[in-house]
Scaffold this motif. Sequence first.
Motif, PDB file in Angstrom:
ATOM      1  N   ARG A 119       6.213  18.722  -0.516  1.00 20.39           N
ATOM      2  CA  ARG A 119       4.912  19.402  -0.562  1.00 20.39           C
ATOM      3  C   ARG A 119       4.132  19.246   0.738  1.00 20.39           C
ATOM      4  O   ARG A 119       3.385  20.138   1.141  1.00 20.39           O
ATOM      5  N   LEU A 120       4.287  18.082   1.405  1.00 23.44           N
ATOM      6  CA  LEU A 120       3.512  17.813   2.621  1.00 23.44           C
ATOM      7  C   LEU A 120       4.320  18.027   3.901  1.00 23.44           C
ATOM      8  O   LEU A 120       3.792  17.813   4.995  1.00 23.44           O
ATOM      9  N   GLY A 121       5.570  18.433   3.780  1.00 24.73           N
ATOM     10  CA  GLY A 121       6.386  18.662   4.972  1.00 24.73           C
ATOM     11  C   GLY A 121       6.714  17.387   5.712  1.00 24.73           C
ATOM     12  O   GLY A 121       6.756  17.377   6.950  1.00 24.73           O
ATOM     13  N   LEU A 122       6.961  16.296   4.958  1.00 28.99           N
ATOM     14  CA  LEU A 122       7.266  14.997   5.556  1.00 28.99           C
ATOM     15  C   LEU A 122       8.688  14.582   5.180  1.00 28.99           C
ATOM     16  O   LEU A 122       9.319  15.173   4.294  1.00 28.99           O
ATOM     17  N   ALA A 123       9.158  13.542   5.814  1.00 29.19           N
ATOM     18  CA  ALA A 123      10.448  12.963   5.443  1.00 29.19           C
ATOM     19  C   ALA A 123      10.279  12.118   4.185  1.00 29.19           C
ATOM     20  O   ALA A 123       9.227  11.494   3.982  1.00 29.19           O
ATOM     21  N   VAL A 124      11.283  12.104   3.327  1.00 29.30           N
ATOM     22  CA  VAL A 124      11.251  11.248   2.147  1.00 29.30           C
ATOM     23  C   VAL A 124      11.113   9.790   2.595  1.00 29.30           C
ATOM     24  O   VAL A 124      11.806   9.333   3.500  1.00 29.30           O
ATOM     25  N   GLY A 125      10.176   9.077   1.991  1.00 33.60           N
ATOM     26  CA  GLY A 125       9.926   7.687   2.359  1.00 33.60           C
ATOM     27  C   GLY A 125       8.890   7.507   3.440  1.00 33.60           C
ATOM     28  O   GLY A 125       8.488   6.373   3.734  1.00 33.60           O
ATOM     29  N   ALA A 126       8.418   8.601   4.039  1.00 37.61           N
ATOM     30  CA  ALA A 126       7.370   8.502   5.064  1.00 37.61           C
ATOM     31  C   ALA A 126       6.072   8.000   4.422  1.00 37.61           C
ATOM     32  O   ALA A 126       5.821   8.252   3.244  1.00 37.61           O
ATOM     33  N   PRO A 127       5.241   7.289   5.163  1.00 39.60           N
ATOM     34  CA  PRO A 127       3.983   6.801   4.576  1.00 39.60           C
ATOM     35  C   PRO A 127       3.025   7.943   4.263  1.00 39.60           C
ATOM     36  O   PRO A 127       2.872   8.888   5.046  1.00 39.60           O
ATOM     37  N   VAL A 128       2.405   7.876   3.085  1.00 39.28           N
ATOM     38  CA  VAL A 128       1.358   8.821   2.699  1.00 39.28           C
ATOM     39  C   VAL A 128       0.224   8.027   2.064  1.00 39.28           C
ATOM     40  O   VAL A 128       0.429   6.906   1.576  1.00 39.28           O
ATOM     41  N   TYR A 129      -0.969   8.607   2.078  1.00 41.64           N
ATOM     42  CA  TYR A 129      -2.099   8.019   1.379  1.00 41.64           C
ATOM     43  C   TYR A 129      -2.203   8.683   0.002  1.00 41.64           C
ATOM     44  O   TYR A 129      -2.081   9.908  -0.121  1.00 41.64           O
ATOM     45  N   HIS A 130      -2.425   7.860  -1.018  1.00 36.69           N
ATOM     46  CA  HIS A 130      -2.428   8.348  -2.399  1.00 36.69           C
ATOM     47  C   HIS A 130      -3.682   7.836  -3.106  1.00 36.69           C
ATOM     48  O   HIS A 130      -3.962   6.636  -3.080  1.00 36.69           O
ATOM     49  N   SER A 131      -4.432   8.745  -3.715  1.00 41.43           N
ATOM     50  CA  SER A 131      -5.625   8.356  -4.475  1.00 41.43           C
ATOM     51  C   SER A 131      -5.579   8.971  -5.866  1.00 41.43           C
ATOM     52  O   SER A 131      -5.060  10.080  -6.051  1.00 41.43           O
ATOM     53  N   LEU A 132      -6.107   8.226  -6.827  1.00 43.62           N
ATOM     54  CA  LEU A 132      -6.217   8.708  -8.199  1.00 43.62           C
ATOM     55  C   LEU A 132      -7.654   8.495  -8.660  1.00 43.62           C
ATOM     56  O   LEU A 132      -8.135   7.356  -8.690  1.00 43.62           O
ATOM     57  N   ILE A 133      -8.331   9.578  -8.999  1.00 43.40           N
ATOM     58  CA  ILE A 133      -9.751   9.524  -9.334  1.00 43.40           C
ATOM     59  C   ILE A 133     -10.005  10.380 -10.568  1.00 43.40           C
ATOM     60  O   ILE A 133      -9.464  11.483 -10.688  1.00 43.40           O
ATOM     61  N   VAL A 134     -10.825   9.868 -11.490  1.00 44.51           N
ATOM     62  CA  VAL A 134     -11.268  10.654 -12.640  1.00 44.51           C
ATOM     63  C   VAL A 134     -12.720  11.049 -12.399  1.00 44.51           C
ATOM     64  O   VAL A 134     -13.573  10.191 -12.140  1.00 44.51           O
ATOM     65  N   HIS A 135     -13.000  12.345 -12.470  1.00 40.17           N
ATOM     66  CA  HIS A 135     -14.347  12.862 -12.265  1.00 40.17           C
ATOM     67  C   HIS A 135     -14.999  13.130 -13.621  1.00 40.17           C
ATOM     68  O   HIS A 135     -14.371  13.700 -14.521  1.00 40.17           O
ATOM     69  N   TYR A 136     -16.277  12.726 -13.735  1.00 41.06           N
ATOM     70  CA  TYR A 136     -17.009  12.833 -14.997  1.00 41.06           C
ATOM     71  C   TYR A 136     -18.227  13.733 -14.835  1.00 41.06           C
ATOM     72  O   TYR A 136     -18.921  13.690 -13.808  1.00 41.06           O
ATOM     73  N   GLU A 137     -18.492  14.511 -15.883  1.00 39.01           N
ATOM     74  CA  GLU A 137     -19.723  15.292 -15.983  1.00 39.01           C
ATOM     75  C   GLU A 137     -20.480  14.786 -17.201  1.00 39.01           C
ATOM     76  O   GLU A 137     -19.996  14.917 -18.334  1.00 39.01           O
ATOM     77  N   ASP A 138     -21.651  14.182 -16.957  1.00 40.37           N
ATOM     78  CA  ASP A 138     -22.431  13.581 -18.052  1.00 40.37           C
ATOM     79  C   ASP A 138     -21.552  12.663 -18.897  1.00 40.37           C
ATOM     80  O   ASP A 138     -21.553  12.721 -20.130  1.00 40.37           O
ATOM     81  N   ASP A 139     -20.802  11.793 -18.228  1.00 39.29           N
ATOM     82  CA  ASP A 139     -19.944  10.798 -18.886  1.00 39.29           C
ATOM     83  C   ASP A 139     -18.791  11.399 -19.686  1.00 39.29           C
ATOM     84  O   ASP A 139     -18.186  10.725 -20.524  1.00 39.29           O
ATOM     85  N   CYS A 140     -18.469  12.655 -19.433  1.00 38.54           N
ATOM     86  CA  CYS A 140     -17.319  13.297 -20.067  1.00 38.54           C
ATOM     87  C   CYS A 140     -16.290  13.604 -18.970  1.00 38.54           C
ATOM     88  O   CYS A 140     -16.603  14.290 -17.992  1.00 38.54           O
ATOM     89  N   ALA A 141     -15.078  13.072 -19.114  1.00 37.52           N
ATOM     90  CA  ALA A 141     -14.049  13.265 -18.095  1.00 37.52           C
ATOM     91  C   ALA A 141     -13.611  14.727 -18.055  1.00 37.52           C
ATOM     92  O   ALA A 141     -13.180  15.279 -19.077  1.00 37.52           O
ATOM     93  N   ILE A 142     -13.728  15.375 -16.888  1.00 38.19           N
ATOM     94  CA  ILE A 142     -13.343  16.783 -16.789  1.00 38.19           C
ATOM     95  C   ILE A 142     -12.252  17.034 -15.752  1.00 38.19           C
ATOM     96  O   ILE A 142     -11.755  18.158 -15.662  1.00 38.19           O
ATOM     97  N   GLN A 143     -11.869  16.007 -14.992  1.00 43.20           N
ATOM     98  CA  GLN A 143     -10.784  16.230 -14.027  1.00 43.20           C
ATOM     99  C   GLN A 143     -10.146  14.908 -13.614  1.00 43.20           C
ATOM    100  O   GLN A 143     -10.847  13.934 -13.323  1.00 43.20           O
ATOM    101  N   ILE A 144      -8.810  14.901 -13.601  1.00 48.07           N
ATOM    102  CA  ILE A 144      -8.059  13.842 -12.930  1.00 48.07           C
ATOM    103  C   ILE A 144      -7.595  14.421 -11.597  1.00 48.07           C
ATOM    104  O   ILE A 144      -6.942  15.460 -11.557  1.00 48.07           O
ATOM    105  N   GLU A 145      -7.973  13.766 -10.519  1.00 45.38           N
ATOM    106  CA  GLU A 145      -7.562  14.192  -9.181  1.00 45.38           C
ATOM    107  C   GLU A 145      -6.511  13.214  -8.660  1.00 45.38           C
ATOM    108  O   GLU A 145      -6.815  12.065  -8.355  1.00 45.38           O
TER     109      GLU A 145
END
Length: 241
Positions: A119-145
């Motif tokens: 997906r990123l046009g990199l070599a397998v095993g190359a270093p990447v930055y990875h984040s996992l965030i849940v976004h809330y609207e009025d304390d209701c989860a509406i997106q996992i990023e």
Amino acid sequence: MSTPKPVTKPHYLRIRDFILDGIRNRSFAPGARIPPEVELARQFGVSRMTVNKAVRDLAEAGVLLRYAGDGTYVAERKAESPLLDVNNIAEEIASRGHGYRADVGFVREEAASEEVALRLGLAVGAPVYHSLIVHYEDDCAIQIEDRYVSPQWAPDYLAQQFERETPNAYLMRTCPLSDVEHTVEAILPDADSQRLLGLAASEPCLRVLRRTWSGKHLVSFARLLHPGNRYKLRSQTRVRK
């Protein structure tokens, strides 16, 4: 010269505005039952037919939901995001007058899997930055990023405080967007997604796969997961004549 008589608003419009004002000030919250038509007729001193017209108009507009033998309820309004744009979800939520917060699961460096490398046009095993965030609207989860970023184009990504600024806002500031690619599909959430979004296994989700470029540089690949019962994606295209 006679004084013109004041224009009186029709009774059904008064009732309609009363219901709309109650929804705006949350006297009638989403999912709440509004007063029965008989009670509204008595309150406004009008016939039930007049009340029925106001309620019917709001139901046809999608503001209310009517259930035979049960009553009339305020419709749950889904959060909406433009499909073809890349917007800051915190700003989207604020524009709706709601509160936003983020729950950051992790932000780390790891080796690119075969899919992420492709997906990123990199070599397998190359270093990447990875984040996992849940976004809330009025304390209701509406997106996992679930986002992967090329370190070459966003070297300070790991140092950011994503409770204060979304990854989208940071990347737009440091790597201005030039191109975007979207894929949208309906899926059933896995066990982790069910837990993070507070869903049952049978509740469908919308998943957006998004790649973004800054100039010629492929910067980011993200999986964005939305609960189907709380979120919708909108697209508008102008046809040239």
